[in-house]
Design a protein around this motif. Structure first.
Motif, short mmCIF file in Angstrom:
data_model
loop_
_atom_site.label_atom_id
_atom_site.label_comp_id
_atom_site.label_asym_id
_atom_site.label_seq_id
_atom_site.Cartn_x
_atom_site.Cartn_y
_atom_site.Cartn_z
N TYR A 37 0.85 -1.18 0.00
CA TYR A 37 0.00 0.00 0.00
C TYR A 37 0.89 1.24 0.00
N ARG A 45 -4.87 5.74 2.44
CA ARG A 45 -3.98 4.68 2.02
C ARG A 45 -4.62 3.88 0.89
N ARG A 47 -4.14 0.58 -2.04
CA ARG A 47 -3.43 -0.63 -2.37
C ARG A 47 -2.76 -0.49 -3.73
N TYR A 94 3.83 0.80 2.40
CA TYR A 94 3.64 -0.13 3.51
C TYR A 94 3.44 -1.55 3.02
N HIS A 96 1.88 -5.34 3.75
CA HIS A 96 0.71 -5.86 4.44
C HIS A 96 0.54 -7.34 4.14
N GLN A 98 -2.23 -10.54 4.73
CA GLN A 98 -3.63 -10.79 5.04
C GLN A 98 -3.92 -12.28 5.03
N ASN A 105 -4.23 -9.86 10.22
CA ASN A 105 -3.38 -9.20 9.26
C ASN A 105 -2.27 -8.45 9.97
N TRP A 107 0.86 -5.24 9.50
CA TRP A 107 1.35 -4.06 8.79
C TRP A 107 2.79 -3.77 9.16
#
Length: 117
Positions: A37, A45, A47, A94, A96, A98, A105, A107
């Motif tokens: 992201y 933010r 994706r 960032y 991430h 999931q 999730n 970060w």
């Protein structure tokens, strides 16, 4: 708990390239989707790219053909190759992770990418 650490950001000229790296502190199960992201101070933010455990990728329209996401689960690592950078790519990026089975999730803290002209 899993920690994600991004690196590889920096200052580049318009048209240049960078490779961002995200390393997890421990193994993340392959079925997790890994994503990048980005966020600027004045926007939400968004994706940029995602990759599933099976290797399926998806990209934000504005970066298609320029960015490439990849993963190496043996190294607990995901990459984002940024090519032909534009000023609008300037943001904090960032990492991430999931889970496909729950809302679990993780970060990272982010890495700054700045594109100069």
């Amino acid at each position: 708990q899993v920690q994600l650490v991004e690196s590889g950001g920096g200052l580049v000229h318009r048209g240049g390239s960078l490779r961002l790296t995200c390393v997890a502190s421990e193994a993340i199960p392959t079925p997790y989707t890994m994503e990048w992201y980005r966020q600027t101070p004045g926007s939400q933010r968004e994706r940029v790219a995602s990759i599933t455990g099976g290797g399926y990728t998806d990209y934000l329209d504005s970066v298609k053909g320029r960015f490439i996401i990849s993963r190496d689960d043996a190294k607990n690592t995901v990459y984002l190759q940024l090519n032909s950078l534009k000023s609008e790519d300037t943001a904090v990026y960032y990492c991430h992770a999931q889970s496909p089975w729950s809302n679990r999730n993780y970060w990272g803290q982010g890495t700054q990418v700045t594109v100069s002209s």
